[in-house]
Scaffold this motif. Sequence first.
Motif, PDB file in Angstrom:
ATOM      1  N   ARG A  97       0.670  -1.082  -0.043  1.00 16.93           N
ATOM      2  CA  ARG A  97       0.088   0.027  -0.024  1.00 16.93           C
ATOM      3  C   ARG A  97       0.709   1.295   0.134  1.00 16.93           C
ATOM      4  O   ARG A  97       1.931   1.526   0.738  1.00 16.93           O
ATOM      5  CB  ARG A  97      -0.959  -0.074   1.362  1.00 16.93           C
ATOM      6  N   HIS A  98       0.637   2.228  -0.928  1.00 13.45           N
ATOM      7  CA  HIS A  98       1.263   3.450  -0.918  1.00 13.45           C
ATOM      8  C   HIS A  98       2.659   3.180  -1.564  1.00 13.45           C
ATOM      9  O   HIS A  98       3.652   4.050  -1.057  1.00 13.45           O
ATOM     10  CB  HIS A  98       1.300   4.293   0.443  1.00 13.45           C
ATOM     11  N   GLY A  99       2.738   2.170  -2.211  1.00 11.91           N
ATOM     12  CA  GLY A  99       4.072   2.086  -2.786  1.00 11.91           C
ATOM     13  C   GLY A  99       5.175   1.283  -1.807  1.00 11.91           C
ATOM     14  O   GLY A  99       6.053   0.757  -2.301  1.00 11.91           O
ATOM     15  N   ILE A 152       7.696   9.863  -7.796  1.00 14.38           N
ATOM     16  CA  ILE A 152       6.360   9.273  -7.882  1.00 14.38           C
ATOM     17  C   ILE A 152       5.580   9.732  -9.119  1.00 14.38           C
ATOM     18  O   ILE A 152       5.185   8.906  -9.837  1.00 14.38           O
ATOM     19  CB  ILE A 152       5.727   9.791  -6.661  1.00 14.38           C
ATOM     20  N   TYR A 153       5.981  10.893  -9.398  1.00 16.49           N
ATOM     21  CA  TYR A 153       5.213  11.399 -10.880  1.00 16.49           C
ATOM     22  C   TYR A 153       5.970  10.580 -12.125  1.00 16.49           C
ATOM     23  O   TYR A 153       5.267  10.214 -12.937  1.00 16.49           O
ATOM     24  CB  TYR A 153       5.514  12.934 -11.049  1.00 16.49           C
ATOM     25  N   ILE A 155       7.172   7.733 -11.840  1.00 12.75           N
ATOM     26  CA  ILE A 155       6.834   6.404 -11.796  1.00 12.75           C
ATOM     27  C   ILE A 155       5.378   6.305 -12.397  1.00 12.75           C
ATOM     28  O   ILE A 155       5.196   5.282 -13.093  1.00 12.75           O
ATOM     29  CB  ILE A 155       6.912   5.707 -10.276  1.00 12.75           C
ATOM     30  N   LYS A 156       4.502   7.270 -11.756  1.00 12.60           N
ATOM     31  CA  LYS A 156       3.040   7.100 -12.578  1.00 12.60           C
ATOM     32  C   LYS A 156       3.136   7.536 -13.830  1.00 12.60           C
ATOM     33  O   LYS A 156       2.254   6.930 -14.449  1.00 12.60           O
ATOM     34  CB  LYS A 156       2.274   8.149 -11.831  1.00 12.60           C
ATOM     35  N   LYS A 157       3.692   8.246 -14.480  1.00 21.97           N
ATOM     36  CA  LYS A 157       3.831   8.674 -15.703  1.00 21.97           C
ATOM     37  C   LYS A 157       4.485   7.804 -16.627  1.00 21.97           C
ATOM     38  O   LYS A 157       3.833   7.272 -17.762  1.00 21.97           O
ATOM     39  CB  LYS A 157       4.555  10.128 -16.033  1.00 21.97           C
ATOM     40  N   GLY A 159       6.038   4.840 -15.719  1.00 20.20           N
ATOM     41  CA  GLY A 159       6.221   3.575 -15.029  1.00 20.20           C
ATOM     42  C   GLY A 159       5.599   2.399 -16.019  1.00 20.20           C
ATOM     43  O   GLY A 159       6.263   1.438 -16.238  1.00 20.20           O
ATOM     44  N   PRO A 160       4.327   2.499 -16.393  1.00 23.56           N
ATOM     45  CA  PRO A 160       3.786   1.546 -17.500  1.00 23.56           C
ATOM     46  C   PRO A 160       4.436   0.950 -18.416  1.00 23.56           C
ATOM     47  O   PRO A 160       4.628  -0.214 -18.853  1.00 23.56           O
ATOM     48  CB  PRO A 160       2.380   1.961 -17.650  1.00 23.56           C
TER      49      PRO A 160
END
Length: 298
Positions: A97-99, A152-153, A155-157, A159-160
């Motif tokens: 959770r929360h990485g 975090i940005y 990874i979110k941007k 990452g996939p």
Amino acid sequence: MRIETGATHGWALRLGLRGGYIGCLNKGTQSPVQRRFGWGSCYSPVKTCCRGWCSFQTSNPVLLVLLSLVQASRSFHQSSQSLAPVPPLPEKGGKVRHGIFPEELFTLLYPKTGVTGPYMLGTGLLLYMLSKEIYVINHETFAAASIGAVVIYGIKKFGPSVAAFADKINEDKVAKAQEVKDQAMASLAQGIEDEKKEQWRVEGRHMLFDAKRNNVAMLLETNYRERLHMVTNEVKKRLDFQVELQNLHRRMEQEHMVNWVEQSVIKSITPQQEKESIAKCIADLKVLAKTTQARATV
């Protein structure tokens, strides 16, 4: 509580426990680090300097846990190497959770604290560290928060896409490794089949040797019988030759005897006897002729 440990200086340097070693050098004086963490000063400097032993006396629970872990880890490092098989690594990581927080922590605290228990525990620890100035907010905190936000940005941007690219590379590597493995397995399977065939041939080798041995025995028997037949024929020919030779001698003797008797008889007959014999023969012939004619008329 008092904890004694060997070679404390090395572990103190790794864990930031410089206060204990300073206390040893200063013979009882406390450093600011000692006062903040509640460490007692190190006593018995003779033991520390001469024999490498140091004793800490503290009431801080965090320090006690750290020192207990350090002391317990030594038994693991000093133990012999285990030869047990290593379990395979999991293909996918556990849920978090929360990485960063594992799901097991929340499920462990749910029966006793409820759903909000883990969050309240984390918040309480954070407030405790801030209130006791265990952690002080400064410019490095804002820098870490900024860097964390950027990370975090990212990874979110990205990452996939990066994960998909890495998964594709991983799948290609796994496919190549699987292909190599399949080829190796096929080669090993073929080797096993060849080995089984060779073992089957080895098992049939006794039968083959028996057949060859029988063939050799039959050839020897045939050769023996051929030679025996040849000897028999040669002996028979020689015996036949002796028989023919004896028959020839007998025939020649008989012919010689007949010729001798005939010549002797001819020589013993006088001319008068010859005339009488001829006349007798003519008379006999006439009688036979009349008899024949009489039978023919009848």
